[in-house]
Write a protein that holds these residues in place. Structure first.
Motif, mmCIF file in Angstrom:
data_model
loop_
_atom_site.group_PDB
_atom_site.id
_atom_site.type_symbol
_atom_site.label_atom_id
_atom_site.label_comp_id
_atom_site.label_asym_id
_atom_site.label_seq_id
_atom_site.Cartn_x
_atom_site.Cartn_y
_atom_site.Cartn_z
ATOM 1 N N LEU A 77 0.790 -1.228 0.000
ATOM 2 C CA LEU A 77 0.000 0.000 0.000
ATOM 3 C C LEU A 77 0.826 1.284 0.000
ATOM 4 N N PRO A 78 1.919 1.383 0.776
ATOM 5 C CA PRO A 78 2.684 2.643 0.740
ATOM 6 C C PRO A 78 3.453 2.850 -0.558
ATOM 7 N N LEU A 79 3.575 1.817 -1.393
ATOM 8 C CA LEU A 79 4.421 1.878 -2.590
ATOM 9 C C LEU A 79 3.644 2.108 -3.878
ATOM 10 N N ILE A 80 2.324 2.038 -3.814
ATOM 11 C CA ILE A 80 1.506 2.121 -5.024
ATOM 12 C C ILE A 80 1.453 3.549 -5.574
ATOM 13 N N ASP A 81 1.555 3.666 -6.885
ATOM 14 C CA ASP A 81 1.366 4.951 -7.574
ATOM 15 C C ASP A 81 -0.135 5.106 -7.829
ATOM 16 N N TYR A 82 -0.817 5.742 -6.904
ATOM 17 C CA TYR A 82 -2.273 5.856 -6.998
ATOM 18 C C TYR A 82 -2.711 6.775 -8.130
ATOM 19 N N ASN A 100 -7.154 -5.429 0.930
ATOM 20 C CA ASN A 100 -6.207 -4.321 1.065
ATOM 21 C C ASN A 100 -6.194 -3.441 -0.185
ATOM 22 N N LEU A 101 -6.253 -4.053 -1.349
ATOM 23 C CA LEU A 101 -6.258 -3.297 -2.598
ATOM 24 C C LEU A 101 -7.632 -2.699 -2.879
ATOM 25 N N HIS A 102 -8.697 -3.454 -2.583
ATOM 26 C CA HIS A 102 -10.040 -2.894 -2.777
ATOM 27 C C HIS A 102 -10.180 -1.566 -2.038
ATOM 28 N N VAL A 103 -9.757 -1.549 -0.783
ATOM 29 C CA VAL A 103 -9.922 -0.355 0.049
ATOM 30 C C VAL A 103 -9.003 0.770 -0.412
ATOM 31 N N SER A 104 -7.729 0.475 -0.573
ATOM 32 C CA SER A 104 -6.766 1.539 -0.885
ATOM 33 C C SER A 104 -6.973 2.116 -2.277
ATOM 34 N N LEU A 105 -7.243 1.265 -3.274
ATOM 35 C CA LEU A 105 -7.413 1.769 -4.641
ATOM 36 C C LEU A 105 -8.691 2.588 -4.785
ATOM 37 N N LEU A 106 -9.741 2.211 -4.054
ATOM 38 C CA LEU A 106 -10.968 3.009 -4.096
ATOM 39 C C LEU A 106 -10.761 4.360 -3.430
ATOM 40 N N GLN A 107 -10.153 4.361 -2.254
ATOM 41 C CA GLN A 107 -10.016 5.603 -1.490
ATOM 42 C C GLN A 107 -8.959 6.536 -2.065
ATOM 43 N N TYR A 174 -11.396 -9.674 8.744
ATOM 44 C CA TYR A 174 -10.090 -9.710 9.419
ATOM 45 C C TYR A 174 -9.161 -8.654 8.825
ATOM 46 N N THR A 175 -9.171 -8.545 7.490
ATOM 47 C CA THR A 175 -8.310 -7.578 6.813
ATOM 48 C C THR A 175 -8.769 -6.148 7.081
ATOM 49 N N LEU A 176 -10.075 -5.905 7.046
ATOM 50 C CA LEU A 176 -10.589 -4.576 7.368
ATOM 51 C C LEU A 176 -10.171 -4.165 8.772
ATOM 52 N N ASN A 177 -10.202 -5.115 9.707
ATOM 53 C CA ASN A 177 -9.813 -4.845 11.084
ATOM 54 C C ASN A 177 -8.360 -4.383 11.158
ATOM 55 N N HIS A 178 -7.489 -4.974 10.344
ATOM 56 C CA HIS A 178 -6.067 -4.640 10.400
ATOM 57 C C HIS A 178 -5.708 -3.384 9.617
ATOM 58 N N LEU A 179 -6.646 -2.851 8.850
ATOM 59 C CA LEU A 179 -6.414 -1.563 8.186
ATOM 60 C C LEU A 179 -6.797 -0.388 9.076
ATOM 61 N N MET A 180 -7.482 -0.660 10.166
ATOM 62 C CA MET A 180 -7.876 0.418 11.080
ATOM 63 C C MET A 180 -6.642 1.115 11.643
ATOM 64 N N GLY A 181 -6.691 2.451 11.667
ATOM 65 C CA GLY A 181 -5.585 3.224 12.218
ATOM 66 C C GLY A 181 -4.450 3.474 11.246
ATOM 67 N N THR A 182 -4.529 2.902 10.035
ATOM 68 C CA THR A 182 -3.518 3.149 9.009
ATOM 69 C C THR A 182 -3.993 4.291 8.107
ATOM 70 N N PRO A 183 -3.150 4.771 7.193
ATOM 71 C CA PRO A 183 -3.617 5.782 6.246
ATOM 72 C C PRO A 183 -4.752 5.296 5.353
ATOM 73 N N LEU A 214 -15.877 0.288 19.475
ATOM 74 C CA LEU A 214 -15.294 1.270 20.382
ATOM 75 C C LEU A 214 -14.490 2.339 19.636
ATOM 76 N N SER A 215 -14.017 2.005 18.450
ATOM 77 C CA SER A 215 -13.255 2.985 17.661
ATOM 78 C C SER A 215 -14.164 3.879 16.816
ATOM 79 N N GLY A 216 -15.474 3.566 16.792
ATOM 80 C CA GLY A 216 -16.396 4.347 15.972
ATOM 81 C C GLY A 216 -16.492 3.881 14.543
ATOM 82 N N PHE A 217 -15.957 2.706 14.248
ATOM 83 C CA PHE A 217 -15.895 2.180 12.882
ATOM 84 C C PHE A 217 -17.275 2.121 12.220
#
Length: 299
Positions: A77-82, A100-107, A174-183, A214-217
């Protein structure tokens, strides 16, 4: 085709899928990551990102098909040329760790990707025609229409009633949970969340749900579509009195005040319907239907 997550096991896993596509009149381009193996990932993230960039740049490529899931796509994710992805939108499909790609490429790029089977499923002996046909319709027609029910078990449950039309996003829980708190923290405001999972025990769902609540997700989510959750909710021998999976879904999702359904074939089961993310969809929990109203990026 490239491998953003797990590596190949046997070369036939790849070669039989190449032949499946070729038999239907398609040419197949395999990138270097397809044959790379670094334990549980398909080579280093720079290789995988470079392969993805190559496929987006190539004007002869219409479909970018991910090999399959596993783990490792988050490293990209940090290396992609969006900006490149935004300039050259193409139909990209995969699921599970590909969330991971669905979320990052859309956003980051506004790309409406497809949640559907990986390249390694095409022609595989354990993949039903339902799954393969749905993927091909998504590529050719954009995935519009009512999401079909599981042909082996067409019963869907309403966890909370209501009807809403909104953009649909999501993927593997599970993957959505681990993207929480990241860019690339998933943005659910005003959206329908589709979540799928496999082989998770109820206690793990409970912990992830509590963290997200609890995080407001879930604070501004418009609706929730839960897949059939293949293999999930099995009794945990280390828990004295285990809770049922449906009880946990009711506790955490039933209280959101939005429409919620449970059971569509949108995950790790025998049957997997392909849908686009980032487009408008209508969830009618009263009639237990999900309809995709707009097409994704067609091949």
């Amino acid at each position: 085709m490239f491998a953003p997550s797990g590596p190949f096991d046997n070369r036939s896993d790849v070669l039989r899928c190449v032949e499946w596509w070729q038999e239907r009149g398609y040419q197949v381009k395999l990138t270097d990551s397809v044959w790379a193996r670094d334990d549980y990932v398909a080579g280093d993230p720079e290789l995988r990102v470079g392969d993805m960039h190559e496929l987006f740049k190539d004007d002869d490529i219409d479909i970018i098909h991910c090999l399959w899931g596993g783990v490792g796509a988050i490293e990209m994710l940090p290396l992609i040329d969006y900006d490149l992805v935004a300039d050259k939108p193409k139909a990209l499909m995969g699921f599970s760790d590909i969330t991971n790609l669905h979320v990052s490429l859309l956003q980051e790029s506004g790309l409406c990707t497809f949640h559907g089977p990986g390249f390694g499923s095409m022609g595989a002996a354990n993949r039903a025609a339902f799954t393969l046909d749905s993927a091909m319709r998504a590529f050719s027609k954009g995935g519009v229409g009512e999401v079909p029910r599981n042909p082996d078990d067409n019963w869907i449950r309403t966890i909370a009633p209501g009807k809403v039309t909104a953009p649909i996003v999501g993927g593997n829980f599970y993957t959505l949970n681990h993207l929480m708190g990241t860019p690339w923290h998933p943005k659910l405001d005003g959206a329908i969340l589709m979540m799928e999972e496999v082989d998770q025990r109820t206690i793990h769902f409970d912990v992830m749900f509590w963290q997200m609540r609890l995080s407001g997700f879930f604070d501004n989510v418009a609706g929730v579509v839960v897949s059939q959750l293949e293999g999930c909710g099995k009794p945990d021998p280390e828990v004295i009195r285990d809770r049922s999976l449906e009880d946990t879904l009711e506790e955490h999702l039933g209280a959101l005040g939005v429409p919620v359904t449970y059971g569509l074939p949108l995950g790790h089961g025998t049957h997997l319907a392909s849908i686009p993310f980032g487009v408008m969809a209508t969830l009618d929990a009263n009639n237990r239907t999900l309809t995709i109203d707009e097409p994704g990026v067609r091949a």
